[in-house]
Design a protein around this motif. Structure first.
Motif, PDB file in Angstrom:
ATOM      1  N   PHE A 150       0.846  -1.258   0.118  1.00 49.97           N
ATOM      2  CA  PHE A 150       0.042   0.068  -0.177  1.00 49.97           C
ATOM      3  C   PHE A 150       0.922   1.277  -0.117  1.00 49.97           C
ATOM      4  CE2 PHE A 150      -2.061   3.457   2.221  1.00 49.97           C
ATOM      5  CZ  PHE A 150      -3.309   3.357   1.691  1.00 49.97           C
ATOM      6  N   TRP A 151       1.953   1.420   1.095  1.00 49.48           N
ATOM      7  CA  TRP A 151       2.882   2.467   0.901  1.00 49.48           C
ATOM      8  C   TRP A 151       3.641   2.664  -0.112  1.00 49.48           C
ATOM      9  CZ3 TRP A 151       0.679   6.255   3.368  1.00 49.48           C
ATOM     10  CH2 TRP A 151      -0.095   6.003   4.606  1.00 49.48           C
ATOM     11  N   LEU A 152       4.247   1.641  -0.618  1.00 47.34           N
ATOM     12  CA  LEU A 152       5.330   1.557  -1.741  1.00 47.34           C
ATOM     13  C   LEU A 152       4.581   1.799  -2.816  1.00 47.34           C
ATOM     14  CD1 LEU A 152       7.152  -1.859  -0.754  1.00 47.34           C
ATOM     15  CD2 LEU A 152       8.068   0.511  -0.448  1.00 47.34           C
ATOM     16  N   GLY A 153       3.314   1.614  -2.862  1.00 47.97           N
ATOM     17  CA  GLY A 153       2.589   1.850  -4.373  1.00 47.97           C
ATOM     18  C   GLY A 153       2.271   3.477  -4.061  1.00 47.97           C
ATOM     19  N   ARG A 154       2.520   4.149  -3.084  1.00 44.13           N
ATOM     20  CA  ARG A 154       1.936   5.493  -2.884  1.00 44.13           C
ATOM     21  C   ARG A 154       3.706   6.465  -3.105  1.00 44.13           C
ATOM     22  NH1 ARG A 154      -3.477   5.664  -0.950  1.00 44.13           N
ATOM     23  NH2 ARG A 154      -3.241   8.077  -1.049  1.00 44.13           N
ATOM     24  N   GLY A 155       4.433   5.672  -3.297  1.00 43.68           N
ATOM     25  CA  GLY A 155       5.901   6.229  -3.502  1.00 43.68           C
ATOM     26  C   GLY A 155       6.551   6.353  -2.308  1.00 43.68           C
ATOM     27  N   VAL A 156       6.336   5.587  -1.410  1.00 48.53           N
ATOM     28  CA  VAL A 156       7.427   5.657  -0.179  1.00 48.53           C
ATOM     29  C   VAL A 156       8.578   5.131  -0.446  1.00 48.53           C
ATOM     30  CG1 VAL A 156       7.730   4.751   2.302  1.00 48.53           C
ATOM     31  CG2 VAL A 156       5.535   5.733   1.607  1.00 48.53           C
ATOM     32  N   ASP A 157       9.781   5.368   0.074  1.00 40.01           N
ATOM     33  CA  ASP A 157      11.042   5.029  -0.576  1.00 40.01           C
ATOM     34  C   ASP A 157      11.584   3.658   0.143  1.00 40.01           C
ATOM     35  OD1 ASP A 157      11.817   6.856  -2.970  1.00 40.01           O
ATOM     36  OD2 ASP A 157      11.263   8.051  -1.189  1.00 40.01           O
ATOM     37  N   GLY A 158      10.581   3.268   1.492  1.00 38.53           N
ATOM     38  CA  GLY A 158      11.421   2.161   2.107  1.00 38.53           C
ATOM     39  C   GLY A 158      10.665   2.270   3.597  1.00 38.53           C
ATOM     40  N   PHE A 159      11.199   1.350   4.419  1.00 39.67           N
ATOM     41  CA  PHE A 159      10.720   1.204   5.797  1.00 39.67           C
ATOM     42  C   PHE A 159      11.930   0.934   6.785  1.00 39.67           C
ATOM     43  CE2 PHE A 159       7.446  -0.634   3.051  1.00 39.67           C
ATOM     44  CZ  PHE A 159       6.418   0.312   3.247  1.00 39.67           C
ATOM     45  N   ARG A 160      12.064   1.810   7.715  1.00 40.01           N
ATOM     46  CA  ARG A 160      12.589   1.328   8.882  1.00 40.01           C
ATOM     47  C   ARG A 160      11.686   0.425  10.027  1.00 40.01           C
ATOM     48  NH1 ARG A 160      11.465   1.981  14.587  1.00 40.01           N
ATOM     49  NH2 ARG A 160      13.393   2.266  15.784  1.00 40.01           N
ATOM     50  N   VAL A 161      12.203  -0.688  10.303  1.00 42.06           N
ATOM     51  CA  VAL A 161      11.098  -1.894  10.583  1.00 42.06           C
ATOM     52  C   VAL A 161      11.446  -1.876  12.175  1.00 42.06           C
ATOM     53  CG1 VAL A 161      10.184  -4.312  10.572  1.00 42.06           C
ATOM     54  CG2 VAL A 161      11.143  -3.022   8.681  1.00 42.06           C
ATOM     55  N   ASP A 162      10.579  -1.390  12.922  1.00 42.26           N
ATOM     56  CA  ASP A 162      10.609  -1.378  14.283  1.00 42.26           C
ATOM     57  C   ASP A 162      10.329  -2.745  15.071  1.00 42.26           C
ATOM     58  OD1 ASP A 162      10.231   0.312  16.842  1.00 42.26           O
ATOM     59  OD2 ASP A 162       8.661  -1.112  16.951  1.00 42.26           O
ATOM     60  N   ALA A 163      11.462  -2.797  16.061  1.00 46.69           N
ATOM     61  CA  ALA A 163      11.559  -3.997  17.097  1.00 46.69           C
ATOM     62  C   ALA A 163      11.541  -5.464  16.069  1.00 46.69           C
ATOM     63  CB  ALA A 163      10.362  -4.217  17.833  1.00 46.69           C
TER      64      ALA A 163
END
Length: 538
Positions: free
Chosen positions: A191-204
């Protein structure tokens, strides 16, 4: 300039924003997405390449956004989905990447998934969370402890079972052994990658998998009274289980469906265990965050040993990274002291790997004093009196010397630090010798010199208060000299032929100075020097 083969997340500088505390645009005392958008020109001017936002998703805010009630919407406190879309687009126009904080280990107890799971033992989502019958005495199923104090099990009288929570009871853990949970989280990522987000910092992320036999964690023989309650046990069955790497590999496969994105992992583990999170064939996270400097002894030989151990432990092709500040640890300027904060900046920006800069560290923001009645952090409220509260490193960004430091026209959600009239962006940006300008110059140097952006790390000396190392790539070699103490040091290279010039000094007053086989460092001074290629040793 950096080589064409490197990825943006390797050569760039990541800037962490705690959204509640960066800029308030609607005068409610809490930072928001429109406030961040307003400050994008500042970030572009500073020279960073990517911004990472702590969680902005729909949340009851029991843990200030790390308790998510809807993974695919924005909490009204920060704005709405359109505001986030606008921020993503604007960031890209400013040549900035945008990384979101993904929290897959647990949800809010208000998330519809948990509401369904809690409704009955027969609900289809019951197994989306970790439920267990009481022990024989009616108490918790085992001895597992919450990171925030007390048992990690909360009792639900409606279904007569306990659910597991690594953190607050309002943050029930998802059952990552259930394929449906993994599929749902993968859909969130898409969902977010499709909106153009460049990646994730994955918590815990190292907590994702728990022991399927629910065995008691062993007692910690090194635990001392007065320590954090969670440290009474060794989390052998609740963290860093081998199966977690399969879950991360699945997340990485989703990320790789989209070009040029990054997956970063929050993992507080010793280096020898941390590096496993790069994954087999580097198909885990692109890099697990390396937090070793957050607790390291600020002494040249100790730091040199830490750097050497980390470099040696990295898997072949694994890209390093360094962190000197974040939303969970005391402020950098307070930890190392005001005299060493420039040296710390030079270390962070010249080590091999990707640096992450915590908002406000570029102006030397200090750990703020928080009165008991001002405490907002649930960690401090649950485990009071031992100084683990995180509010002091989350206070509002100090933009100028006006009321509320230019952060808001309302009373801010946390108090402004007392030094805001002197320590603020407006005043320091006017002083070319300030810490702010040192960060700007360091970031600019990384862009201009391929050895700093991508080059190898070669330790040279760590003696007393002196730390020396090279960064080199092809014909370019850069020498970094850091004096980690208050007394002057005379540096000499009797065994090497050294000549070059100073690219940058901690006090911005020696640029262009010629250096040879000997030079001097003032107390608390660092130098970055470009060495002549035709005089280098072979």
């Amino acid at each position: 300039m950096a080589g064409e083969s490197a990825n943006w997340w390797q050569t760039g500088v990541i800037y962490q924003i705690y959204p509640r505390s960066f800029q308030d645009s609607n005068h409610d005392g809490v930072g928001d997405l429109r406030g961040i958008l307003h400050r994008l020109p500042y970030l572009e001017e500073l020279g960073v390449d990517a911004i990472w936002l702590s969680p902005i998703f729909t949340s009851p805010m029991a843990d200030f956004g790390y308790d998510i009630a809807d993974y695919t919407d924005v909490d009204p406190l920060f704005g709405n989905l359109a505001d986030l879309d606008s921020l993503i687009d604007a960031a890209h126009r400013h040549q900035l990447k945008l990384i979101l904080d993904l929290v897959p280990n647990h949800t809010s107890d208000k998330h519809s998934w948990f509401v369904d799971s809690k409704s009955s033992r027969n609900n289809p989502k019951r197994d989306w969370y970790i439920w267990r019958d009481p022990a024989a005495d009616g108490g918790p199923p085992n001895n597992w402890l919450s990171e925030f104090g007390g048992s990690a099990w909360a009792f639900d009288p409606n279904t007569n079972q306990y659910y597991y929570h690594t953190f607050l009871s309002a943050q029930p853990d998802l059952n990552w052994r259930n394929p449906a949970v993994r599929d749902a989280m993968h859909d969130v990522m898409r969902f977010w990658l499709g909106r153009g987000v460049d990646g994730f910092r994955v918590d815990a992320v190292w907590y994702l998998i728990k022991d399927d036999q629910f065995r008691d964690n062993p007692l910690n023989p090194l635990f001392q009274p007065g320590g954090l309650p969670r440290d009474a046990l060794i989390p052998f069955y609740t963290a860093d289980l081998p199966e977690v790497h399969e879950a991360i590999t699945g997340m990485r496969r989703v990320l790789d469906e989209f070009p040029d994105r990054v997956l970063l992992g929050e993992i507080y583990l010793p280096i020898e265990r941390l590096v496993a999170y790069y994954g087999r064939d580097l198909k885990g996270v692109h890099f697990p965050y390396n937090f070793a400097l957050l607790t390291a002894k600020w002494e040249a030989r100790s730091l040199a040993q830490l750097i050497d151990e980390y470099e040696a432990a990295l898997p072949s092709g694994g890209w390093p990274n360094w962190v000197l500040g974040n939303h969970d640890r005391p402020r950098l300027a307070t930890r190392v002291g005001p005299n060493q904060v420039r040296v710390a900046a030079m270390l962070l920006m010249t080590l091999r790997g990707t640096p992450t800069l915590y908002y406000g560290d570029e102006i030397g923001m200090q750990q703020a004093a928080i009165l008991p009645e001002q405490v907002r952090d649930p960690f401090e409220k649950n485990v009071p009196g031992i100084g683990i509260g995180r509010d002091g490193c989350r206070t509002p960004m100090q933009w100028d010397g006006t009321k509320s430091a230019g952060f808001s026209e309302a009373d801010p959600w946390l108090p402004i630090a007392d030094d805001f009239r002197e320590v603020n962006v407006n005043s320091l940006s006017k002083d070319k010798g300030s810490l702010y300008w040192l960060y700007r110059r360091l970031i600019d140097l990384r862009r201009k010199h391929v050895a700093l952006a991508e080059g190898s790390y070669k330790p040279l000396m760590a003696s007393g208060e002196l730390l020396l190392f090279y960064r080199e790539l092809r014909k370019e070699r850069v020498l970094i000299a850091l004096n980690m103490g208050p007394e002057p040091i005379a540096v000499s290279f009797p065994e090497e032929r050294v000549s070059g010039r100073v690219l940058l000094s901690a006090f911005a007053d020696r640029e262009g100075e010629e250096v040879s086989a000997s030079f001097d460092l003032r107390g608390n001074e660092g130098l970055v020097m470009k060495l002549d290629s035709d005089r280098r040793d072979n």
